[in-house]
Design a protein around this motif. Structure first.
Motif, PDB file in Angstrom:
ATOM      1  N   HIS A 219      62.752  29.403  46.041  1.00 23.47           N
ATOM      2  CA  HIS A 219      62.805  29.472  44.572  1.00 23.47           C
ATOM      3  C   HIS A 219      61.803  28.510  43.933  1.00 23.47           C
ATOM      4  CE1 HIS A 219      66.542  31.683  45.318  1.00 23.47           C
ATOM      5  NE2 HIS A 219      66.943  30.658  46.062  1.00 23.47           N
ATOM      6  N   ALA A 222      60.612  29.398  40.285  1.00 21.32           N
ATOM      7  CA  ALA A 222      61.641  29.117  39.282  1.00 21.32           C
ATOM      8  C   ALA A 222      61.800  27.607  39.084  1.00 21.32           C
ATOM      9  CB  ALA A 222      62.972  29.731  39.712  1.00 21.32           C
ATOM     10  N   HIS A 227      63.385  27.148  35.474  1.00 25.23           N
ATOM     11  CA  HIS A 227      64.384  28.194  35.235  1.00 25.23           C
ATOM     12  C   HIS A 227      65.629  27.852  36.064  1.00 25.23           C
ATOM     13  CE1 HIS A 227      61.010  31.238  34.041  1.00 25.23           C
ATOM     14  NE2 HIS A 227      61.299  30.372  33.086  1.00 25.23           N
ATOM     15  N   TYR A 228      66.327  26.821  35.648  1.00 20.25           N
ATOM     16  CA  TYR A 228      67.442  26.291  36.422  1.00 20.25           C
ATOM     17  C   TYR A 228      68.617  27.265  36.483  1.00 20.25           C
ATOM     18  CZ  TYR A 228      64.840  21.919  35.959  1.00 20.25           C
ATOM     19  OH  TYR A 228      63.867  20.957  35.989  1.00 20.25           O
ATOM     20  N   ASP A 229      68.851  27.982  35.402  1.00 26.24           N
ATOM     21  CA  ASP A 229      69.954  28.944  35.408  1.00 26.24           C
ATOM     22  C   ASP A 229      69.729  30.030  36.453  1.00 26.24           C
ATOM     23  OD1 ASP A 229      67.745  29.826  34.036  1.00 26.24           O
ATOM     24  OD2 ASP A 229      68.872  30.895  32.488  1.00 26.24           O
ATOM     25  N   LYS A 230      68.468  30.429  36.649  1.00 23.11           N
ATOM     26  CA  LYS A 230      68.133  31.445  37.654  1.00 23.11           C
ATOM     27  C   LYS A 230      68.392  30.908  39.061  1.00 23.11           C
ATOM     28  CE  LYS A 230      64.299  34.449  39.034  1.00 23.11           C
ATOM     29  NZ  LYS A 230      62.874  34.794  38.757  1.00 23.11           N
ATOM     30  N   ARG A 233      72.190  30.896  39.756  1.00 19.80           N
ATOM     31  CA  ARG A 233      72.735  32.229  40.040  1.00 19.80           C
ATOM     32  C   ARG A 233      72.351  32.685  41.446  1.00 19.80           C
ATOM     33  NH1 ARG A 233      70.684  33.388  34.890  1.00 19.80           N
ATOM     34  NH2 ARG A 233      68.981  34.595  35.864  1.00 19.80           N
ATOM     35  N   ASN A 234      71.102  32.510  41.819  1.00 20.02           N
ATOM     36  CA  ASN A 234      70.635  33.006  43.115  1.00 20.02           C
ATOM     37  C   ASN A 234      71.222  32.217  44.284  1.00 20.02           C
ATOM     38  OD1 ASN A 234      69.065  34.912  41.828  1.00 20.02           O
ATOM     39  ND2 ASN A 234      67.187  33.688  41.900  1.00 20.02           N
TER      40      ASN A 234
END
Length: 484
Positions: A219, A222, A227-230, A233-234
């Motif tokens: 990641h 990200a 893009h910490y929220d992404k 989630r992943n």
């Protein structure tokens, strides 16, 4: 058919003396001190200290009258009379062709370089002579930050054509793996991702180390874009775990090569060229003359020239050569002394113009009190050309009651506030910086919000202009300033 014709043409050419003045004008105080020492060493006709002949009145040279003639009526030759541009002595050419661009902040470290440090370690590894040769070439391509900026295929081509070594890409990769195992961790990486991973893999494994490696491997894009929220989630992790992972990563060094100079003395000694003192709102300019001694022409050389010129009847070839040498050194010494005087006068008049234009700042030290000022403004008030002001403001510093500032600090473009008044862009940047420093890092201010906040203060600044000012201050966009 050949024809003859006369043609008049005007052409501007800088005389060697003018070139010397321009070069001296660019030098800051600390370099000027070295330049004077160099000239004293190279020119025996130039001496340090008060002029012993000053009490006897001004002289153009030994045995010369005001028209440039010697006592025996022979016309005195100046340096330009018997020397073309191609005949300028080596020590003058060295100065005339001195480097054009001077950088203000170049750190210097007297310690071992990264490449030397890596080579020392590489020689201790159990490698064949061929592998060591490959390793030396790889290390030679590693920059000071610790990165290998050249791809492996290009290195194989270089080794074939330059060193006569026929190696494969896998051979180079094998040696590179050894280099990446050396200290400092991360050295020899080809990009930031690989650099951080190398450091994590060599680090003692902590509870969140493996998760940090996963973030960087799977990641990374990200992570860079925050893009910490992404990422959450992943990877199916909560905010607390993400904070621990980020803390693990942010302790790494993105420029491992710099770690060698962390404990070295890389500070730069700044000697201010000007000192501005505030005595009850009365600003006084003091020129920093420390390190620049009084200079005068050698009395011994002047007497020597006088003896040569008077002994015209018995002048041999050797004496004529000696006469030319002595005259050249005396003229060069005069040039240098005159250039220093001219330099000091130019610096003083230029700085006085800056003080007049930025008087409020020198009284208060408040950046928001700086007025818009460009080179043309200082040129108009000082009476010099814009190019001269540019040379003076380059690499020069002024000491004030509020600190030491480079002269370039006082130059800024202008913009208008809501009432149409001309204000400095530095004032707008300072207010922007205050807003950004005080922002909520969980929800950083976007350029649109900053534009609206500035408008409320009476500064009508478009969003794209806010973005330009932010970039000039090296402040990243809101997304990259976000913290958990």
């Amino acid at each position: 058919m050949f024809r003859q014709k006369l043609q008049q043409k005007l052409q501007q050419r800088l005389a060697p003396q003018q070139i010397q003045y321009v070069r001296l004008l660019e030098l800051p105080a600390i370099e000027m001190e070295d330049r004077v020492k160099q000239e004293l060493e190279e020119n025996p006709a130039l001496e340090e200290g008060a002029d012993p002949t000053a009490e006897h009145g001004e002289m153009n040279g030994a045995g010369e009258d005001e028209n440039g003639y010697t006592d025996d009526g022979e016309m005195d030759l100046s340096l330009g009379d018997y020397m073309t541009e191609d005949d300028i002595p080596h020590y003058k050419l060295a100065e005339m062709h001195d480097r054009e661009d001077r950088h203000e902040d170049i750190p210097f470290s007297s310690g071992i370089s990264l490449q030397e440090y890596l080579l020392e370690q590489l020689m201790l590894r159990n490698l064949s002579e061929r592998e060591k040769k490959i390793g030396e070439y790889i290390i030679g391509n590693i920059d000071d930050n610790g990165y290998l900026r050249r791809n492996l295929i290009a290195i194989t081509d270089d080794l074939i054509f330059k060193a006569g070594e026929d190696v494969s890409e896998s051979d180079i990769q094998s040696v590179l793996t050894v280099i990446q195992d050396l200290d400092p961790p991360g050295a020899g990486a080809r990009n930031l991702q690989e650099c951080l991973l190398l450091q994590l893999e060599k680090r003692q494994q902590m509870p969140y180390t493996q998760l940090a490696i996963t973030v960087l491997k799977e990641h990374f894009d990200a992570f860079v874009k925050k893009h910490y929220d992404k990422i959450q989630r992943n990877m199916d992790i909560d905010e607390h775990e993400l904070k621990q992972i980020l803390q693990e990563i942010t302790t790494l060094n993105p420029k491992p090569g710099n770690s060698l100079t962390d404990n070295a003395d890389t500070s730069i000694h700044i000697m201010p060229d000007f000192i501005v003192e505030n005595n009850n709102d009365d600003l006084t300019l003091i020129m920093n003359q420390r390190g620049i001694p009084d200079l005068h022409i050698s009395y011994e050389y002047m007497n020597m020239l006088d003896d040569y010129t008077k002994n015209k009847a018995n002048r041999t070839t050797e004496m004529r050569e000696a006469l030319q040498f002595v005259k050249q050194k005396l003229d060069a010494a005069r040039w240098f002394i005159d250039s220093i005087k001219q330099r000091q006068e130019t610096l003083q008049r230029t700085m006085q113009a800056i003080i007049m234009l930025q008087r409020e700042f020198f009284l208060t030290g408040d950046e928001t009190r700086l007025h818009p000022m460009i080179l043309k403004d200082v040129a108009q008030h000082s009476g010099y050309d814009i190019s001269t002001i540019s040379r003076v403001s380059n690499s020069k510093y002024v000491q004030t009651s509020f600190g030491i500032y480079p002269l370039k600090f006082f130059f800024s473009e202008s913009t208008q506030n809501e009432s149409g008044e001309e204000i400095s862009t530095r004032e707008v940047k300072q207010i922007m910086k205050e807003y950004i420093d005080a922002e909520n890092k969980h929800i950083p201010l976007t350029d649109d919000i900053l534009s609206a906040m500035l408008k409320e203060r009476g500064y009508v600044i478009a969003r794209r202009t806010v973005a330009k000012y932010r970039e000039q201050m090296d402040i990243p966009v809101a997304r990259l300033r976000k913290e958990l």
